[in-house]
Design a protein around this motif. Sequence first.
Motif, PDB file in Angstrom:
ATOM      1  N   SER A 223       0.868  -1.181   0.000  1.00 28.88           N
ATOM      2  CA  SER A 223       0.000   0.000   0.000  1.00 28.88           C
ATOM      3  C   SER A 223       0.902   1.228   0.000  1.00 28.88           C
ATOM      4  O   SER A 223       2.060   1.159   0.404  1.00 28.88           O
ATOM      5  CB  SER A 223      -0.933   0.002   1.222  1.00 28.88           C
TER       6      SER A 223
ATOM      7  N   SER B 224       0.754   3.785   1.793  1.00 29.87           N
ATOM      8  CA  SER B 224       1.089   4.203   3.138  1.00 29.87           C
ATOM      9  C   SER B 224       2.350   3.468   3.619  1.00 29.87           C
ATOM     10  O   SER B 224       3.259   4.059   4.201  1.00 29.87           O
ATOM     11  CB  SER B 224      -0.092   3.887   4.051  1.00 29.87           C
ATOM     12  N   VAL B 225       2.394   2.152   3.354  1.00 36.06           N
ATOM     13  CA  VAL B 225       3.568   1.369   3.731  1.00 36.06           C
ATOM     14  C   VAL B 225       4.805   1.874   2.993  1.00 36.06           C
ATOM     15  O   VAL B 225       5.881   2.044   3.574  1.00 36.06           O
ATOM     16  CB  VAL B 225       3.327  -0.126   3.439  1.00 36.06           C
TER      17      VAL B 225
ATOM     18  N   GLU C 204      -3.327  13.569  11.577  1.00 40.06           N
ATOM     19  CA  GLU C 204      -4.249  12.983  10.603  1.00 40.06           C
ATOM     20  C   GLU C 204      -5.696  13.298  10.959  1.00 40.06           C
ATOM     21  O   GLU C 204      -6.513  13.611  10.085  1.00 40.06           O
ATOM     22  CB  GLU C 204      -4.073  11.463  10.551  1.00 40.06           C
ATOM     23  N   VAL C 205      -6.010  13.220  12.285  1.00 46.82           N
ATOM     24  CA  VAL C 205      -7.399  13.426  12.696  1.00 46.82           C
ATOM     25  C   VAL C 205      -7.894  14.803  12.277  1.00 46.82           C
ATOM     26  O   VAL C 205      -9.015  14.968  11.780  1.00 46.82           O
ATOM     27  CB  VAL C 205      -7.496  13.264  14.222  1.00 46.82           C
TER      28      VAL C 205
ATOM     29  N   GLN D 222      -8.602  14.900   8.626  1.00 54.10           N
ATOM     30  CA  GLN D 222      -9.825  14.206   8.253  1.00 54.10           C
ATOM     31  C   GLN D 222     -11.057  15.048   8.552  1.00 54.10           C
ATOM     32  O   GLN D 222     -12.096  14.908   7.914  1.00 54.10           O
ATOM     33  CB  GLN D 222      -9.917  12.870   8.994  1.00 54.10           C
TER      34      GLN D 222
ATOM     35  N   VAL E  80      -9.179   9.062   5.103  1.00 44.11           N
ATOM     36  CA  VAL E  80      -8.248   8.432   6.033  1.00 44.11           C
ATOM     37  C   VAL E  80      -6.915   8.136   5.345  1.00 44.11           C
ATOM     38  O   VAL E  80      -5.843   8.529   5.818  1.00 44.11           O
ATOM     39  CB  VAL E  80      -8.874   7.145   6.599  1.00 44.11           C
ATOM     40  N   GLU E  81      -7.001   7.458   4.207  1.00 44.18           N
ATOM     41  CA  GLU E  81      -5.773   7.093   3.514  1.00 44.18           C
ATOM     42  C   GLU E  81      -5.036   8.340   3.052  1.00 44.18           C
ATOM     43  O   GLU E  81      -3.814   8.455   3.193  1.00 44.18           O
ATOM     44  CB  GLU E  81      -6.099   6.184   2.325  1.00 44.18           C
TER      45      GLU E  81
ATOM     46  N   SER F 234      -3.199  10.019   5.879  1.00 47.96           N
ATOM     47  CA  SER F 234      -2.030   9.260   6.297  1.00 47.96           C
ATOM     48  C   SER F 234      -0.867   9.461   5.330  1.00 47.96           C
ATOM     49  O   SER F 234       0.268   9.698   5.736  1.00 47.96           O
ATOM     50  CB  SER F 234      -2.430   7.782   6.407  1.00 47.96           C
TER      51      SER F 234
ATOM     52  N   LYS G  48       2.801  11.560   5.944  1.00 45.77           N
ATOM     53  CA  LYS G  48       4.088  10.921   5.677  1.00 45.77           C
ATOM     54  C   LYS G  48       4.871  11.691   4.621  1.00 45.77           C
ATOM     55  O   LYS G  48       6.097  11.799   4.695  1.00 45.77           O
ATOM     56  CB  LYS G  48       3.879   9.472   5.244  1.00 45.77           C
TER      57      LYS G  48
ATOM     58  N   ASP H 213       8.435   8.789  15.167  1.00 42.30           N
ATOM     59  CA  ASP H 213       7.694   7.806  15.968  1.00 42.30           C
ATOM     60  C   ASP H 213       6.682   8.466  16.894  1.00 42.30           C
ATOM     61  O   ASP H 213       5.682   7.868  17.252  1.00 42.30           O
ATOM     62  CB  ASP H 213       8.659   6.983  16.839  1.00 42.30           C
TER      63      ASP H 213
ATOM     64  N   LEU I  37       7.184   8.976  19.952  1.00 47.16           N
ATOM     65  CA  LEU I  37       7.404   8.554  21.333  1.00 47.16           C
ATOM     66  C   LEU I  37       8.843   8.097  21.521  1.00 47.16           C
ATOM     67  O   LEU I  37       9.495   7.696  20.558  1.00 47.16           O
ATOM     68  CB  LEU I  37       6.428   7.463  21.743  1.00 47.16           C
TER      69      LEU I  37
END
Lengths: 432, 393, 336
Positions: free
Chosen positions: A24, A26-27, A228-229, A232, A249-250, A253, A257, A330, A332
């Motif tokens: 995909s 996204s990946v 992202e939220v 959207q 959504v996609e 994302s 990225k 990340d 985090l």
Amino acid sequence: MTLRHASYFLLMAVLLVLVGVLQSWSVAMGLLNMCLISAILALGVNIQWGYAGLFSVGTMGFVALGGLAVVLTSMPPVHEAWSAGGLGVLGGLAIGVLAIIAAVQVHRRMAKGWARLAVQAVVVIGGFFLYRAVLDPAVDAIEGTNTAVAGYLGGAGMPVILSWVVGGLLAAGAAWVIGKVSLGLRSDYLAIATLGISETIVAIMKNEDWLSRGVRNVNGLPRPVPYEVNLQNNPDFVAWAQSFGFDAVEGSSIFVKACYAVIFVVVLALIMWLSERAWNSPWGRMMRAIRDNETAAKAMGKDVKKRHLQVFILGSAVCGIAGAMLVTLDGLLTPATYQPLRFTFLIWVMVIVGGSGNNWGAVLGGFLIWFLWIEVEPIGIWAITNLTAAMPEDSGLRAHLLDSAAHVRLLTMGIILLLVLRFAPRGLIPER
Amino acid sequence: MKKLLLTTALVGFAAGAAQADDVPLGIILGFTGPLESITPAMAQAAEMAIAEVNESGNFSLGTVTSVRGDDGCIDSGMAVATAERLVTSDRVLGIVGADCSGVTGAILQNVARPNGVVMVSPSATSPALSTAEDDGLFFRTAPSDARQGQVVSDILVDRGVESIAISYTNNDYGAGLADSIQAAFTAAGGTVTMVASHEDGKADYSAEVGALAAAGGDVLVVAGYVDQGGRGIIRSALDLGAFDTFELVDGMIGDSLLEAMGDEIQGSYGQLPGADNPGTETFQGLAEAAGFDGTSAFAPESYDAAALIMLAMAAAGSTASADYKDHVMDVANAPGEPIYPGELGRALEIIAAGGDVDYVGASAVELIGPGESAGNYRELEIRGDAFETVRFR
Amino acid sequence: MDFLNALVLLGNFVLIPAISYGSQLALGALGITLIYGILRFSHFAHGDVMAFGTMAVILVTWWLQGMGVSIDPLPTALLALPVGIAVAAGLLLGTDRTIYRFYRKVKAPPIVVVMASLGVMFVVNGLVRFIIGPDDQNFADGARFLFTVRDFKEATGLDEGLGLRWSQLITIVVTLAVMSGLFWFLNRTRTGKSMRAFSDNEDLALLSGINPERVVAVTWLIVAVLVTVAGTLYGLDKSFKPFTYFQLLLPMFAAAILGGMGNPLGAVAGAYIIALSEVGVTYAFRKFFQYLLPESMEPSGLMQLLSTDYKFAVSFVLLVFVLLFRPTGLFKGQSI
């Protein structure tokens, strides 16, 4: 760069596009971002190894320090903790530093002998106990404040992009200290010393909870790109994404990225440009001269130790920047993920395979090896499934092989490294 | 030839993609890593709930399928990559998982929230997750460790223990649990002589145990993993004669502990989430029939996590997370008809008829506050070659 | 009485664990130092080769156990040792033939050979995980304790107890035997002497007709014995896990460097120093002093110098200090 070398990069691009089509987008974008960071890491190691021939395997420590910088820079300060023990911690650390400086001064100023050793011992041991006496209660106070979500001093609350610079500076500072101590050592000793020091850095990050929550991890680091939220919920964005044929959504994302990718490319290009300039400058020529024949360079009046320190600091700073970018991506900080195989030796494989002493080679190595590191596992599973297809469904050997597919990764990396070392010791894009 | 290969690959890829009326659920657990010995039963429990819903024929939104993914339990990079693949490539509509607290937080922030997918974790117990930003997407059928700390303290006080030493696994789970045990036990008037961490995966723990032994204490509380350093600590403590009795937290309850040193730790005790609930027994019967061990740690919670997602979907009449996330609390709590394992079909009927259900399930689900289990525990003691349930708390 | 109690306490928690751990490290460090002396490079694959040899021992042990063979109270693994050594020797000689020999021929700088050993490390690491998996493996059998803490307390009437496990006793005895064998070999036999000559001065040794390939082969054989014995003892005493063996690389190297690279006696001394300081610095001495000091002077804190979290860092601090003040190590090692 010749046509052949350019074609390597083209091949890399094709591979990434193929992932986008088959798995995909996204990946594929996620993979690209990690490839970019790996390339920067490889550049950092290349500065140390390719430019100056320093065999330092402490990369992991500098990457971890870069990650720490993100927390220290961008998280909001925890006022409760600061009032509980902030001064105590600062005081304790100051005592520790002063004790070390005092010990070094004693070493410099007193004549060699038992008296010097005794005074040094008193300064160091006394300093250590004083340091613990001041630091420990403060640390307890800080770690007692609302441990579920805080329990640490927090950061400076500044923009997260700034932390990349701080990460570089932090790594450079640590490299200065480490270099002062260990750069006089012979090559293999330097390797062991840096390996140990990088483990120590990670151990400190895991256990000093007041600094960055230790193993409790710091979640929710601020981001330099939109969430992202929010995208959207933004009708303009949704409409824009749909015009490309993506749902909200996609689209969000991929968009996020892509934002990261753009920033990373800018950083990579900047570091690349500086590295190339340095390589082609008189400074770069001098470094190569030292690398190729240290004794001759010394005879020419070059201060080899000082140059080594310089290049060690520069390379480490680049690794620190990459570490900060990684943690920002990340969102985090988890100190437990810093493993030497992944953050030191894998980077070395990138540099050797790509071509040590060539910045373009290092970048290519970063891309290629990271790509393989991720994609070898699915390929391994696919290969084993097909190879064992003839075996019965409940065959123990088949199940065992499938279970072990993840370990194909390490095996492949080792074989690639050995083959390159033997048959193309100068890497895919050799030094000019 | 190449073109042909590519086309076949693409066709093969498309065939794997979801069909229109499929409702794929992701099951993201640590199939490798420190909890790998209990995750297979957890996954089977969740899949059992899915099979039950499909067989009932009362789920009108499609056929529920499951996609497994490995989060490695402590490898947040791997966990996020796995979740990313499940959500963006396999298009799962809800996630049962993750298992360990650290990776759960990572998936929640990096995948679930950005993509707006509901997560129900059966075993993430870190108190930090209670206050995490979740956009109402995160639930757990396991209680927070703040509650377990209280239970540990109660058990110790009831058994007349006055002083303890705590050894915890050096990660967010161990550290958080050690904090809450220490706080609760000190508040109850006990003495905590030492709180020290241990790293998982080391071969030798004599230094750690030496320090703990020097600090002293009646009982050693081991807050770790049964297949990791926790077992090493107990082994070493027995060898050195440092402690005889151990209090074992939920991560330490496992048959491998009994196999390794069962006869040496007779009389040690611990606790697992669980309630005095007829559903637990029903669930174990169902599990046995399905061919896995229903008493395995967190298996009931996993069944409940999957069941909650599907019931909430039915109640919302939609498989979109944004729609059904608000119904999870409703189906989990009173008022309504109590629902036990094996009754999912009946629950769907009631919902379809416009009725209200109160899902009790295998682990006496009662969601409180930020969508987490209120926390019932069963106290266990090692007697003979088994963990025997002493009482419920 | 109090003095005895203090001594027993120290013995149980510090001395016995440290000595058995030190013995295991010593065998590993001897291998590293030998390779360094003869082949002149740092062998990064050491920990993983150790895991490989131990893995072979474990597989054979399981087979023997399945056949019902047992030498109770000694562990069956001792019977499997020769097979493990043969497998490790095969692996080491094989890697030498396919990889290291090439670099010897072209007289590559040592650092390139070190890189190659990194590659071997990755491959062996992957192979071990592929064959036996990444998990803990239990292969110890036979009696566990020679005497337990409780036995000791009952026999002596002291408040503190001392336990001794069979695995610890075997470790110490086997280490002593292997080490004395090695030193006898190096000092008394013709081959051993030619090895030392080769290590001291390669050119002179070549001139006097020593066959370098033979010296190298013998070195690898000795290393195979050392790593397999060390790995098996470690696995019996603690547990076998591939990742743990990889991590042993660090203390083993620290021991070899501390004692002086290329100096076998130094490696042994270094190993015991590292083991003792790792356990000693992180031990909480409160109880120890409670026995020794009068009540009024009893310490209130734990008397622990460093938290156990930093246990492994001890060896590196020691290492760095030695390298700063005595770069050739405590015993004079060679530096090329």
